[in-house]
Write an enzyme that holds these catalytic residues in place. Structure first.
Site, PDB file in Angstrom:
ATOM      1  N   ASP A  55       0.851  -1.202   0.000  1.00  0.00           N
ATOM      2  CA  ASP A  55       0.000   0.000   0.000  1.00  0.00           C
ATOM      3  C   ASP A  55       0.882   1.245   0.000  1.00  0.00           C
ATOM      4  O   ASP A  55       1.698   1.429   0.897  1.00  0.00           O
ATOM      5  CB  ASP A  55      -0.887   0.005   1.254  1.00  0.00           C
ATOM      6  CG  ASP A  55      -1.828   1.192   1.269  1.00  0.00           C
ATOM      7  OD1 ASP A  55      -2.918   1.080   0.696  1.00  0.00           O
ATOM      8  OD2 ASP A  55      -1.452   2.253   1.824  1.00  0.00           O
ATOM      9  N   TYR A  60       2.771  10.052   0.043  1.00  0.00           N
ATOM     10  CA  TYR A  60       3.805   9.545   0.968  1.00  0.00           C
ATOM     11  C   TYR A  60       5.213   9.919   0.495  1.00  0.00           C
ATOM     12  O   TYR A  60       6.171   9.810   1.251  1.00  0.00           O
ATOM     13  CB  TYR A  60       3.718   8.015   1.133  1.00  0.00           C
ATOM     14  CG  TYR A  60       2.394   7.504   1.653  1.00  0.00           C
ATOM     15  CD1 TYR A  60       1.475   8.359   2.249  1.00  0.00           C
ATOM     16  CD2 TYR A  60       2.048   6.160   1.549  1.00  0.00           C
ATOM     17  CE1 TYR A  60       0.252   7.894   2.706  1.00  0.00           C
ATOM     18  CE2 TYR A  60       0.832   5.688   2.016  1.00  0.00           C
ATOM     19  CZ  TYR A  60      -0.062   6.568   2.585  1.00  0.00           C
ATOM     20  OH  TYR A  60      -1.267   6.096   3.043  1.00  0.00           O
ATOM     21  N   LYS A  88      -2.836   5.962  -4.282  1.00  0.00           N
ATOM     22  CA  LYS A  88      -3.963   6.872  -3.992  1.00  0.00           C
ATOM     23  C   LYS A  88      -3.796   8.221  -4.679  1.00  0.00           C
ATOM     24  O   LYS A  88      -2.678   8.729  -4.794  1.00  0.00           O
ATOM     25  CB  LYS A  88      -4.081   7.074  -2.475  1.00  0.00           C
ATOM     26  CG  LYS A  88      -3.998   5.764  -1.701  1.00  0.00           C
ATOM     27  CD  LYS A  88      -4.195   5.901  -0.217  1.00  0.00           C
ATOM     28  CE  LYS A  88      -3.848   4.598   0.476  1.00  0.00           C
ATOM     29  NZ  LYS A  88      -2.449   4.508   0.911  1.00  0.00           N
ATOM     30  N   HIS A 121      -7.779   9.472  -2.004  1.00  0.00           N
ATOM     31  CA  HIS A 121      -7.095   9.430  -0.695  1.00  0.00           C
ATOM     32  C   HIS A 121      -7.948  10.038   0.429  1.00  0.00           C
ATOM     33  O   HIS A 121      -8.057   9.486   1.515  1.00  0.00           O
ATOM     34  CB  HIS A 121      -5.748  10.149  -0.819  1.00  0.00           C
ATOM     35  CG  HIS A 121      -4.737   9.736   0.189  1.00  0.00           C
ATOM     36  ND1 HIS A 121      -3.380   9.750  -0.044  1.00  0.00           N
ATOM     37  CD2 HIS A 121      -4.870   9.288   1.460  1.00  0.00           C
ATOM     38  CE1 HIS A 121      -2.735   9.332   1.023  1.00  0.00           C
ATOM     39  NE2 HIS A 121      -3.618   9.053   1.950  1.00  0.00           N
TER      40      HIS A 121
END
Ligand code: NDP
Length: 322
Positions: A55, A60, A88, A121
């Site tokens: 994931d 990120y 996402k 997201h």
């Protein structure tokens, strides 16, 4: 129901069937805040731990590192079709014309031809360069239907195998279901014994939408320390498992896939050893009764502006449902 479907590194790996017919492995590696160490974590998980599900997210900032890890694992013999990779769509990209370029950028960073799952997201659009907390004008209107139509096109064009959402409420999911031609395969939500969120789990089950539980261990420092929770600790000792394993297993027994994050090789391998035992009913119910239910990731820092709005409180973000 989880199905035992394939064997990885000698252990029986369970998966859940999605509405699309694809399977999502019951345990995946989370990669938020993994930074430059994401490559090593992904290689450890895939090659040594037997993980098949990773994931990540553009936000990120570690998609390139995750992609390198996947590439190394494939050099070590894993096949792309055996992997389940999720990413996402970030809040700055939540307008119809930005969806496809964002996905293409994500595929490029990950060095992949397609994703197994692409998620919205958060259901809030942010201006590029938005501050944390947001200033006036940083949180914009979100054209949910327009964005979802573009997500559907990505699935039709086979650039993503499944589409889904994160951090939705009953109100928002019902709104989406009102116009969706392609029902979301997955809803990813914060879920652990300190925030069970039964309401969303039930709504998703009713609509055959699979749920992935994020922050299953209570997240990082500053989150909820479930590893040292009395009930979790007691059950772990009784079952001769670690608290991390009990928390992961609890999520699977509720019918959710679970994506614990770790950068520590021993903990990465420990967190997936959850397939040849069960939490007995009485202990499962004790975990279902942990008091002080509270979100860790409430979105305040990202989306609440107490004076200017449009969301002035955390309750506003969650449609006053908690
Ligand atoms: P987790 O609940 O997975 O907890 C991670 C923390 O637990 C880290 O500090 C880790 O430290 C520690 N840890 C891991 N395994 C163990 C263990 N067995 N025993 C003790 N401590 C352990 O937190 P996250 O918030 O990262 O959630 C998991 C993933 O969910 C994210 O990484 C991300 O992929 C996803 N997510 C999605 C969100 C969304 O909006 N859709 C929001 C938040 C998360 P160490 O690394 O040192 O092991």
């Amino acid at each position: 129901m989880a199905h035992a479907t394939f064997t990885a590194e000698g252990q029986n790996m369970e998966s859940f069937r999605l509405l699309s017919g694809h399977k999502i492995p019951a345990v995946g590696l989370g990669t938020w805040r993994s930074g430059s160490q994401a490559t090593h974590a992904v290689v450890t998980a895939l090659v040594e731990g037997g993980y098949r599900h990773i994931d990540t997210a553009w936000e990120y900032g570690d998609q390139k590192e995750v992609g390198q890890g996947i590439k190394r694992a494939m050099h070590a013999g894993l096949e792309r079709r055996d992997l389940f990779v999720t990413s996402k769509l970030w809040c700055t990209e939540l307008s119809p014309e930005r969806v496809r370029p964002a996905l293409q950028n994500t595929l490029k960073e990950l060095q992949l031809e397609y994703l197994d799952l692409y998620l919205i997201h958060w259901p809030f659009r942010l201006r590029e360069g938005a501050s944390r907390p947001p200033k006036a004008g940083d949180v914009l209107d979100f054209d949910m239907e327009g964005v979802w139509r573009e997500m559907e096109k990505l699935a039709k064009d086979n650039l993503v195998r499944n589409i889904g959402v994160c951090n939705f409420t009953v109100t928002k999911l019902n709104k989406l279901l009102g116009f969706a031609e392609l029902i979301p395969s997955v809803c990813q939500m914060e879920m652990h014994p300190g925030w069970r969120n039964d309401t969303m789990l039930e709504l998703c089950k009713k609509n055959h939408i699979h749920v992935t539980a994020y922050s299953p261990l209570g997240s990082q420092e500053g989150g909820r320390d479930l590893i040292h929770d009395q009930t979790v600790d007691r059950i772990a000792k009784k079952l001769n498992k670690t608290p991390g394993q009990v928390l992961v297993k609890w999520g699977i027994q509720r019918g959710t896939s679970v994506i614990p994050k770790s950068l520590n090789p021993d903990r990465i391998k420990e967190n997936i050893k959850v397939f040849d035992w069960v939490i007995p009913e009485q202990d499962f119910q004790a975990l279902n009764s942990i008091p002080d239910q509270k979100r860790v990731l409430d979105g305040e820092d990202l989306f609440v502006n107490k004076t200017e709005g449009p969301y002035r409180t955390v309750a506003d973000l969650w449609d006053h449902e908690d």
